[in-house]
Enzyme design. Sequence first.
Site, PDB file in Angstrom:
ATOM      1  N   HIS A  95     -17.456  -6.034 -14.361  1.00 37.85           N
ATOM      2  CA  HIS A  95     -17.404  -5.291 -15.622  1.00 37.85           C
ATOM      3  C   HIS A  95     -15.955  -5.016 -15.963  1.00 37.85           C
ATOM      4  CE1 HIS A  95     -18.178  -2.241 -18.665  1.00 37.85           C
ATOM      5  NE2 HIS A  95     -19.380  -2.774 -18.739  1.00 37.85           N
TER       6      HIS A  95
ATOM      7  N   ASP B 243     -26.952  -5.255 -16.267  1.00 33.22           N
ATOM      8  CA  ASP B 243     -27.866  -6.380 -16.474  1.00 33.22           C
ATOM      9  C   ASP B 243     -28.446  -6.937 -15.180  1.00 33.22           C
ATOM     10  OD1 ASP B 243     -27.670  -6.553 -19.314  1.00 33.22           O
ATOM     11  OD2 ASP B 243     -25.621  -7.229 -19.034  1.00 33.22           O
TER      12      ASP B 243
HETATM   13  N1  CMC Z   1     -18.713 -13.817 -10.796  1.00 32.24           N
HETATM   14  C1  CMC Z   1     -17.640 -14.342 -10.172  1.00 32.24           C
HETATM   15  N2  CMC Z   1     -16.369 -13.977 -10.421  1.00 32.24           N
HETATM   16  C2  CMC Z   1     -16.162 -13.042 -11.363  1.00 32.24           C
HETATM   17  C3  CMC Z   1     -17.228 -12.450 -12.056  1.00 32.24           C
HETATM   18  C4  CMC Z   1     -18.542 -12.861 -11.741  1.00 32.24           C
HETATM   19  N3  CMC Z   1     -19.604 -12.332 -12.369  1.00 32.24           N
HETATM   20  N4  CMC Z   1     -16.739 -11.567 -12.953  1.00 32.24           N
HETATM   21  C5  CMC Z   1     -15.404 -11.597 -12.817  1.00 32.24           C
HETATM   22  N5  CMC Z   1     -15.061 -12.490 -11.856  1.00 32.24           N
HETATM   23  C6  CMC Z   1     -13.706 -12.756 -11.347  1.00 32.24           C
HETATM   24  C7  CMC Z   1     -12.927 -13.647 -12.313  1.00 32.24           C
HETATM   25  O1  CMC Z   1     -13.105 -15.011 -12.016  1.00 32.24           O
HETATM   26  C8  CMC Z   1     -11.527 -13.157 -12.072  1.00 32.24           C
HETATM   27  O2  CMC Z   1     -11.080 -13.691 -10.858  1.00 32.24           O
HETATM   28  P1  CMC Z   1      -9.512 -14.068 -10.623  1.00 32.24           P
HETATM   29  O3  CMC Z   1      -8.810 -12.760 -10.551  1.00 32.24           O
HETATM   30  O4  CMC Z   1      -9.510 -14.845  -9.347  1.00 32.24           O
HETATM   31  O5  CMC Z   1      -9.090 -14.902 -11.802  1.00 32.24           O
HETATM   32  C9  CMC Z   1     -11.681 -11.653 -11.865  1.00 32.24           C
HETATM   33  O6  CMC Z   1     -12.998 -11.517 -11.329  1.00 32.24           O
HETATM   34  C10 CMC Z   1     -11.559 -10.816 -13.131  1.00 32.24           C
HETATM   35  O7  CMC Z   1     -12.475 -11.345 -14.085  1.00 32.24           O
HETATM   36  P2  CMC Z   1     -12.244 -11.328 -15.655  1.00 32.24           P
HETATM   37  O8  CMC Z   1     -13.026 -12.419 -16.285  1.00 32.24           O
HETATM   38  O9  CMC Z   1     -10.768 -11.269 -15.931  1.00 32.24           O
HETATM   39  O10 CMC Z   1     -12.858  -9.914 -16.030  1.00 32.24           O
HETATM   40  P3  CMC Z   1     -13.226  -9.423 -17.485  1.00 32.24           P
HETATM   41  O11 CMC Z   1     -13.053  -7.956 -17.471  1.00 32.24           O
HETATM   42  O12 CMC Z   1     -12.481 -10.200 -18.520  1.00 32.24           O
HETATM   43  O13 CMC Z   1     -14.770  -9.816 -17.647  1.00 32.24           O
HETATM   44  C11 CMC Z   1     -17.137  -9.711 -17.510  1.00 32.24           C
HETATM   45  C12 CMC Z   1     -15.810  -8.911 -17.494  1.00 32.24           C
HETATM   46  C13 CMC Z   1     -18.299  -8.717 -17.527  1.00 32.24           C
HETATM   47  C14 CMC Z   1     -17.201 -10.572 -18.800  1.00 32.24           C
HETATM   48  C15 CMC Z   1     -17.194 -10.613 -16.239  1.00 32.24           C
HETATM   49  O14 CMC Z   1     -17.198  -9.809 -15.084  1.00 32.24           O
HETATM   50  C16 CMC Z   1     -18.397 -11.553 -16.260  1.00 32.24           C
HETATM   51  O15 CMC Z   1     -18.330 -12.630 -16.838  1.00 32.24           O
HETATM   52  N6  CMC Z   1     -19.541 -11.134 -15.606  1.00 32.24           N
HETATM   53  C17 CMC Z   1     -20.762 -11.932 -15.644  1.00 32.24           C
HETATM   54  C18 CMC Z   1     -21.476 -11.722 -16.992  1.00 32.24           C
HETATM   55  C19 CMC Z   1     -22.145 -10.362 -17.057  1.00 32.24           C
HETATM   56  O16 CMC Z   1     -22.797  -9.926 -16.127  1.00 32.24           O
HETATM   57  N7  CMC Z   1     -21.983  -9.682 -18.221  1.00 32.24           N
HETATM   58  C20 CMC Z   1     -22.570  -8.358 -18.467  1.00 32.24           C
HETATM   59  C21 CMC Z   1     -21.521  -7.295 -18.593  1.00 32.24           C
HETATM   60  S1  CMC Z   1     -22.171  -5.621 -18.550  1.00 32.24           S
HETATM   61  C22 CMC Z   1     -23.161  -5.430 -19.935  1.00 32.24           C
HETATM   62  C23 CMC Z   1     -22.556  -5.774 -21.248  1.00 32.24           C
HETATM   63  O17 CMC Z   1     -21.374  -5.592 -21.488  1.00 32.24           O
HETATM   64  O18 CMC Z   1     -23.327  -6.227 -22.096  1.00 32.24           O
END
Ligand code: CMC
Length: 457
Positions: A304, A361
């Site tokens: 998140h 989720d």
């Molecule tokens: N699985 C594997 N690696 C992950 C995940 C994941 N679900 N989420 C983040 N990472 C890693 C990412 O690869 C990155 O690694 P590195 O530092 O090596 O490059 C690091 O963690 C930071 O990730 P980010 O993409 O920069 O984080 P963000 O804040 O931009 O994204 C997020 C947040 C929720 C989009 C992301 O965690 C994600 O894609 N999660 C899976 C989708 C999901 O469950 N979404 C629901 C969010 S909660 C409800 C809502 O908002 O609707």
Amino acid sequence: MSETATLRFASGEEIGLPVFTGGEGEKALDIEKLRAATGMVTLDEAYLNTASCRSAITYLDGEKGILRYRGYPIEELAEKSRFVEVAYLLMYGDLPIASQLDDFSAILNGSSLIHEDMRHFFLAFPNNAHPMSLLTTMVASLSAFYPVPENPTDEEEAQIIANLMSQVRTISAFSYKKFVGEPVVYPSHKLRFVENFLNMMFSSPVSNYQLDPDIVKAIEAFLIIHADHEQNCSTSAVRIAGSSLANVYAVISAGISALWGRRHGGANQAVVTMLRNIQQSGDDGRRFLEAAKSKDSRLMGFGHRIYKTHDPRALIMKKLCHRILGKPGMSDPMFDIAMRLEEAALSDDYFLSRNLYPNVDFYSGLILKAAGIPFDMFTVLFAIGRTPGWLAHWREMRHDANNRIARPRQIYTGPAERFYVPVSQREKHSVGVMRRSHTKALPVAPRDLISSSMDCG
Ligand code: CMC
């Protein structure tokens, strides 16, 4: 005396920036005058560290896993309150007294039918259209049937809020009926908000839906925990669209569109797909964890932007899963898979070092599945839940005397000035060729055309 922070440049030049302190002591640098004083803007792609507004609706502490609506902890609201009461709280700032709750319920009930002509719109959609595509279109169409005055009075505003809350629910149920090819079931004044929705979804001319109080309670809790989450992607879309003073139905439709994606509201569908794939593959989930770690995919329902510890909503949903799926005849092997996956991820350094915990989720889809909500309706349920939050932000913004159009800046990284060259004198450039816009896709497209059209988006 108000606090300031000093920004010092290598040249020795300094400027003072006011520090704004929020209600819970969180601090922000107010950079509004930065450009006027220095010629500089701030660069913060994807808003990792930008507060886009001041808001009194929801407080969130991602380090401690705290979420409160208007000061009330989410755990208490999910356990003790009803969705309609929480919607009132978000909208108007306080829990309603009994007569206010009665009035609010009455206006919601009185606004639950959509204009009968709108029912014909459903016929024009293909039968297998995703219910989110119907929802976003229909909600935008409401503006044609319920014109919004330029400056709504308090009474008109209350009616707009009731229309949207009630009709998003009615449209959602009608979209499902379209999806399964059954006649629509109209809302009933005899039923409460959640019961009404379940009845519109599952009753049919040949059978009455039997309401199960545990399922009603679970859906209430689901809607409550989704009702607001401060400046998330869809709420920011609502605030940005609303800041142009666009029609509120179009504004909420913008929120629904932003919610659809699998990084946001679409994740609840993606989690159940992932759990089903694990179940069918016979794997214990290791393969999925490894794929996430090697960046081939993401572990859906994990991570998140704000929470760096457990998402409190995930904890509520997990507890609810124990309660609902622990009932006789209700068990779901996917719940065991989810718990094993969580345990494996939370003992893996990849996830721990990045503070990746289950988000709302991860378990919510299992609750919807247990309630009999079809897979393609999962994100629609999220939208019904989030509608009062979107509306509360729209309302807060329109009552803020200082509200202005949202208009971020950018840092330009394209070519420097260049001069027009007639087409006959141009040389092929490397990026590719735009495909001409066709109403129909080309039956057979040359290879370079396919790849370049994808690049051009
Ligand atoms: N699985 C594997 N690696 C992950 C995940 C994941 N679900 N989420 C983040 N990472 C890693 C990412 O690869 C990155 O690694 P590195 O530092 O090596 O490059 C690091 O963690 C930071 O990730 P980010 O993409 O920069 O984080 P963000 O804040 O931009 O994204 C997020 C947040 C929720 C989009 C992301 O965690 C994600 O894609 N999660 C899976 C989708 C999901 O469950 N979404 C629901 C969010 S909660 C409800 C809502 O908002 O609707």
